[in-house]
Design an enzyme around this catalytic site. Structure first.
Site, PDB file in Angstrom:
ATOM      1  N   HIS A 102     -10.480  -5.152  -3.194  1.00  0.00           N
ATOM      2  CA  HIS A 102      -9.130  -5.460  -2.720  1.00  0.00           C
ATOM      3  C   HIS A 102      -9.175  -5.855  -1.259  1.00  0.00           C
ATOM      4  O   HIS A 102     -10.060  -5.433  -0.522  1.00  0.00           O
ATOM      5  CB  HIS A 102      -8.194  -4.263  -2.932  1.00  0.00           C
ATOM      6  N   ILE A 103      -8.197  -6.655  -0.879  1.00  0.00           N
ATOM      7  CA  ILE A 103      -8.082  -7.126   0.499  1.00  0.00           C
ATOM      8  C   ILE A 103      -6.849  -6.471   1.099  1.00  0.00           C
ATOM      9  O   ILE A 103      -5.724  -6.654   0.606  1.00  0.00           O
ATOM     10  CB  ILE A 103      -7.937  -8.660   0.548  1.00  0.00           C
ATOM     11  N   HIS A 104      -7.050  -5.687   2.161  1.00  0.00           N
ATOM     12  CA  HIS A 104      -5.906  -5.140   2.896  1.00  0.00           C
ATOM     13  C   HIS A 104      -5.293  -6.254   3.740  1.00  0.00           C
ATOM     14  O   HIS A 104      -6.020  -7.006   4.398  1.00  0.00           O
ATOM     15  CB  HIS A 104      -6.354  -4.024   3.842  1.00  0.00           C
ATOM     16  N   GLN A 157     -14.323   3.013   1.717  1.00  0.00           N
ATOM     17  CA  GLN A 157     -13.728   2.505   0.474  1.00  0.00           C
ATOM     18  C   GLN A 157     -13.453   3.673  -0.469  1.00  0.00           C
ATOM     19  O   GLN A 157     -14.334   4.505  -0.712  1.00  0.00           O
ATOM     20  CB  GLN A 157     -14.666   1.488  -0.201  1.00  0.00           C
ATOM     21  N   VAL A 163     -11.095   3.060  -3.379  1.00  0.00           N
ATOM     22  CA  VAL A 163     -10.788   2.493  -4.698  1.00  0.00           C
ATOM     23  C   VAL A 163     -11.823   1.402  -4.975  1.00  0.00           C
ATOM     24  O   VAL A 163     -11.891   0.400  -4.249  1.00  0.00           O
ATOM     25  CB  VAL A 163      -9.357   1.913  -4.757  1.00  0.00           C
ATOM     26  N   ASN A 207     -12.780  -3.020   2.851  1.00  0.00           N
ATOM     27  CA  ASN A 207     -13.652  -1.872   3.060  1.00  0.00           C
ATOM     28  C   ASN A 207     -14.703  -1.885   1.969  1.00  0.00           C
ATOM     29  O   ASN A 207     -14.389  -1.746   0.789  1.00  0.00           O
ATOM     30  CB  ASN A 207     -12.838  -0.569   3.019  1.00  0.00           C
ATOM     31  N   ASP A 227       0.858  -1.191   0.000  1.00  0.00           N
ATOM     32  CA  ASP A 227       0.000   0.000   0.000  1.00  0.00           C
ATOM     33  C   ASP A 227       0.893   1.240   0.000  1.00  0.00           C
ATOM     34  O   ASP A 227       1.896   1.316   0.708  1.00  0.00           O
ATOM     35  CB  ASP A 227      -0.911  -0.009   1.227  1.00  0.00           C
TER      36      ASP A 227
HETATM   37  P1  5GP Z   1      -9.778   1.499   0.417  1.00  0.00           P
HETATM   38  O1  5GP Z   1      -9.941   2.704   1.284  1.00  0.00           O
HETATM   39  O2  5GP Z   1     -10.465   1.651  -0.918  1.00  0.00           O
HETATM   40  O3  5GP Z   1     -10.132   0.231   1.116  1.00  0.00           O
HETATM   41  O4  5GP Z   1      -8.223   1.381   0.188  1.00  0.00           O
HETATM   42  C1  5GP Z   1      -7.548   1.840  -0.929  1.00  0.00           C
HETATM   43  C2  5GP Z   1      -6.079   1.740  -0.598  1.00  0.00           C
HETATM   44  O5  5GP Z   1      -5.357   1.862  -1.803  1.00  0.00           O
HETATM   45  C3  5GP Z   1      -5.585   2.814   0.367  1.00  0.00           C
HETATM   46  O6  5GP Z   1      -5.019   2.214   1.515  1.00  0.00           O
HETATM   47  C4  5GP Z   1      -4.559   3.580  -0.466  1.00  0.00           C
HETATM   48  O7  5GP Z   1      -3.445   3.985   0.308  1.00  0.00           O
HETATM   49  C5  5GP Z   1      -4.178   2.574  -1.542  1.00  0.00           C
HETATM   50  N1  5GP Z   1      -3.787   3.173  -2.800  1.00  0.00           N
HETATM   51  C6  5GP Z   1      -4.485   4.113  -3.511  1.00  0.00           C
HETATM   52  N2  5GP Z   1      -3.835   4.425  -4.651  1.00  0.00           N
HETATM   53  C7  5GP Z   1      -2.719   3.650  -4.665  1.00  0.00           C
HETATM   54  C8  5GP Z   1      -1.636   3.515  -5.606  1.00  0.00           C
HETATM   55  O8  5GP Z   1      -1.571   4.174  -6.637  1.00  0.00           O
HETATM   56  N3  5GP Z   1      -0.670   2.616  -5.290  1.00  0.00           N
HETATM   57  C9  5GP Z   1      -0.705   1.866  -4.147  1.00  0.00           C
HETATM   58  N4  5GP Z   1       0.308   1.011  -3.946  1.00  0.00           N
HETATM   59  N5  5GP Z   1      -1.708   1.964  -3.248  1.00  0.00           N
HETATM   60  C10 5GP Z   1      -2.698   2.846  -3.514  1.00  0.00           C
END
Ligand code: 5GP
Ligand code: ZN
Length: 114
Positions: free
Chosen positions: A99-101, A93, A95, A86, A30
């Site tokens: 996806h799985i953190h 959320q 993105v 998320n 991340d």
């Molecule tokens: P969400 O909040 O949708 O569950 O998490 C999206 C995650 O994607 C966030 O933790 C954010 O830091 C990560 N993220 C967003 N854009 C990029 C990117 O361009 N590259 C990487 N490696 N992570 C990203």
């Protein structure tokens, strides 16, 4: 999808710190880590949320969970780790490509579930 950041990472159009790839998923660090070790496991097939998951996606997510388990020592997660999805606005959320953190590399707090 052309305007999806994770599809662009999968296609190599946006660079990432990739630690694993197979036919179903990529795993990369991340960009804004919330733990000492913070990876994202991303299915190669684009679907925005769990609501849009097909029967194939459903099977693939199970395989991806098994892949994460198999990689845990190599990724420095031998002490344990937390998996987070998320789902939607209330969960924060940002993105909309499922996806799985994968969070670990330290003892994780129990009062902050993110
Ligand atoms: P969400 O909040 O949708 O569950 O998490 C999206 C995650 O994607 C966030 O933790 C954010 O830091 C990560 N993220 C967003 N854009 C990029 C990117 O361009 N590259 C990487 N490696 N992570 C990203
Ligand atoms: Zn996508």
């Amino acid at each position: 999808m052309s305007n999806c950041v994770f599809c662009s990472i999968i296609d190599g159009k946006i660079p990432s710190d990739k630690v694993y790839e197979d036919e179903l998923c990529v795993i990369f660090r991340d960009i804004d880590p919330k733990a000492k070790a913070h990876y994202l496991a991303v299915p190669k097939n684009h679907f925005p949320t769990l609501d849009a998951m097909s029967a194939d996606d459903e099977k693939n997510i199970g395989k991806i969970l098994k892949t994460i388990s198999g990689l845990s020592e190599k990724l420095g997660l031998g002490g344990g780790y937390r998996l987070v999805i998320n789902q939607g606005a209330d969960a924060g959320q940002t993105v909309f490509h499922l996806h799985i953190h994968i969070l670990g590399g330290q003892a994780l707090p129990f009062d902050d579930m993110r």
